[in-house]
Design a protein around this motif. Structure first.
Motif, PDB file in Angstrom:
ATOM      1  N   GLY A 156     -13.474 -34.748  39.720  1.00 57.79           N
ATOM      2  CA  GLY A 156     -12.142 -34.187  39.966  1.00 57.79           C
ATOM      3  C   GLY A 156     -11.043 -35.053  39.368  1.00 57.79           C
ATOM      4  O   GLY A 156     -10.091 -34.543  38.760  1.00 57.79           O
TER       5      GLY A 156
ATOM      6  N   ALA B   5     -16.727 -29.640  40.739  1.00 56.04           N
ATOM      7  CA  ALA B   5     -15.305 -29.884  40.992  1.00 56.04           C
ATOM      8  C   ALA B   5     -14.448 -29.354  39.853  1.00 56.04           C
ATOM      9  O   ALA B   5     -13.390 -28.755  40.071  1.00 56.04           O
TER      10      ALA B   5
ATOM     11  N   ALA C 287     -11.980 -25.739  39.430  1.00 56.74           N
ATOM     12  CA  ALA C 287     -10.569 -25.951  39.084  1.00 56.74           C
ATOM     13  C   ALA C 287     -10.179 -25.104  37.880  1.00 56.74           C
ATOM     14  O   ALA C 287      -9.118 -24.463  37.859  1.00 56.74           O
TER      15      ALA C 287
ATOM     16  N   GLN D 133     -15.890 -25.941  54.149  1.00 58.38           N
ATOM     17  CA  GLN D 133     -16.875 -26.552  53.246  1.00 58.38           C
ATOM     18  C   GLN D 133     -17.982 -27.263  54.027  1.00 58.38           C
ATOM     19  O   GLN D 133     -19.170 -27.110  53.718  1.00 58.38           O
TER      20      GLN D 133
ATOM     21  N   LYS E  70     -15.811 -23.389  48.444  1.00 57.17           N
ATOM     22  CA  LYS E  70     -15.266 -23.893  47.183  1.00 57.17           C
ATOM     23  C   LYS E  70     -13.965 -23.187  46.808  1.00 57.17           C
ATOM     24  O   LYS E  70     -13.033 -23.807  46.294  1.00 57.17           O
TER      25      LYS E  70
ATOM     26  N   SER F  70     -10.593 -24.370  48.593  1.00 51.92           N
ATOM     27  CA  SER F  70     -10.070 -25.649  48.109  1.00 51.92           C
ATOM     28  C   SER F  70      -9.518 -25.508  46.690  1.00 51.92           C
ATOM     29  O   SER F  70      -8.544 -26.170  46.326  1.00 51.92           O
ATOM     30  N   THR F  71     -10.113 -24.634  45.896  1.00 53.95           N
ATOM     31  CA  THR F  71      -9.633 -24.428  44.526  1.00 53.95           C
ATOM     32  C   THR F  71      -8.252 -23.790  44.510  1.00 53.95           C
ATOM     33  O   THR F  71      -7.396 -24.148  43.697  1.00 53.95           O
TER      34      THR F  71
ATOM     35  N   ARG G 201      -5.528 -30.313  41.872  1.00 51.40           N
ATOM     36  CA  ARG G 201      -6.643 -29.391  42.148  1.00 51.40           C
ATOM     37  C   ARG G 201      -8.014 -30.032  41.934  1.00 51.40           C
ATOM     38  O   ARG G 201      -8.904 -29.906  42.763  1.00 51.40           O
TER      39      ARG G 201
ATOM     40  N   ASN H 113     -10.488 -30.767  44.976  1.00 50.32           N
ATOM     41  CA  ASN H 113     -11.788 -30.091  44.922  1.00 50.32           C
ATOM     42  C   ASN H 113     -12.929 -31.086  45.052  1.00 50.32           C
ATOM     43  O   ASN H 113     -13.898 -30.869  45.784  1.00 50.32           O
TER      44      ASN H 113
END
Length: 346
Positions: free
Chosen positions: A26, A77, A81, A217, A323, A326-327, A335, A339
């Motif tokens: 990330g 990750a 994004a 998550q 996922k 969080s994205t 981001r 992530n």
């Protein structure tokens, strides 16, 4: 003839390393862009699979698993994004399609395992399965290198407007031109502290988003791995020590994951990702209670139906949304790091 400790290390190595490389991936994506790290992850993966596939001893297999975990951690990750930044807002629930692709990949690998089993490769079957994924990774490496376009959103937040225009021209196959300097709007609230950006996701409006995304998550990971890794064992329990029948049963279980995964964008659009997660968790809770307390005593038909429904409800709700939430919860320069960190929690 491995000891329990050796089996534990071999089984968990990729997950331990993934937990570390999720935030590293990330951070790389937020610092250097999305495309370079995601393509590099494929090269790392191929290295890991080749080491494991041709390993003459246990130690080299473990080292191979290390690189596989690093690649997986980085890739997830960054890929999410990039998906978040190239999907129009009104279609954001479509990001959940990744879950259907996940189960498609699992099912494909199981079908390949049946193919390799019929080749009579014996105990080396795992080498062939790993080798097959290396071929997929090489194909992805070539395709991503040729066709992936850097995120215009990421470039714009970095002030690289000319490169953002070039990316948009490639993506939409029409000409975009950067505005003159005097017409450009200032970039406000730019987070440019690298790995320290992670602290920002625990402040202000991002705190509840972080709590929600992390909760979904962790919860979906706990429930999936409580059952998902044991589907082959459940299959063996139901159908005896027959490799082909047990594998076919596991494939059928995963077909429910394909169904739920490809339905999840529609469910997410109708209910919203948060409500879809909550309802999915509720349904999964019932299935887990039934599995945990009554599996040994329930009729044979239910021992097949309940795990199948578990996979369906999981993939249609929290499995996909862990996922995706969080994205979609953070601005571009946060981001990737967010992530990665939330992925590590999972």
């Amino acid at each position: 003839e491995l000891s329990p400790a050796q089996i534990a290390l071999l089984t968990s190595m990729a997950s331990w390393v993934s937990m570390i490389f999720n935030p590293i991936g990330g951070w790389l994506a937020d610092k250097y862009g999305r495309v370079i790290p995601i393509v590099a992850a494929k090269a790392v993966y191929v290295l890991g699979t080749v080491l494991a596939c041709f390993a003459p001893n246990y130690e080299l297999v473990v080292i191979g698993r290390f690189f596989v975990g690093a690649a997986y951690g980085m890739d997830f990750a960054i890929a999410m994004a990039l998906l978040g930044e190239t999907t129009p807002k009104k279609f954001s629930a479509r990001i959940n399609t990744w879950q259907g692709i996940w189960y498609t990949a699992v099912t494909t690998n199981l079908l390949l395992a049946l193919l390799f089993y019929n080749f009579g490769v014996g105990d080396s079957i795992w080498r062939y399965s790993i080798g097959a994924t290396a071929i997929v990774a090489i194909a992805l490496f070539a395709l991503q290198l040729a066709f992936l376009v850097e995120s215009p959103t990421y470039l714009a937040r970095r002030g690289l407007i000319d490169r953002a225009a070039t990316s948009m021209s490639k993506m939409y196959h029409e000409t975009f031109v950067a505005a003159p300097m005097e017409e450009r709007a200032p970039i406000v609230n730019l987070a440019n502290k690298g790995i320290r950006n992670v602290t920002l996701i625990y402040k202000g409006k991002y705190l509840p988003r972080t709590v929600l995304a992390t909760t979904v998550q962790i919860g979906q990971a706990l429930q999936y791995f409580a059952v998902g890794w044991y589907l082959p064992i459940i299959s063996l329990t139901l159908f005896g020590e027959d490799f082909v029948r047990a594998t076919l049963c596991t494939i059928v279980f995963n077909l429910f994951g394909i169904l739920g995964g490809f339905m999840s964008p529609w469910i997410g659009k109708k209910l919203g990702l948060r409500r879809a997660s909550a309802i999915g968790f509720s349904l999964v809770f019932v299935m887990l209670v039934l599995l945990g307390f009554f599996f040994e005593s329930m009729p044979v038909a239910l021992t097949f139906v309940v795990p199948s429904l578990f996979i369906l409800f999981h993939s249609g709700g929290p499995g996909a949304n862990g996922k995706s939430i969080s994205t979609l919860s953070f601005r571009s320069e946060l981001r990737g790091s967010a992530n990665g960190f939330i992925g590590a929690m999972g």
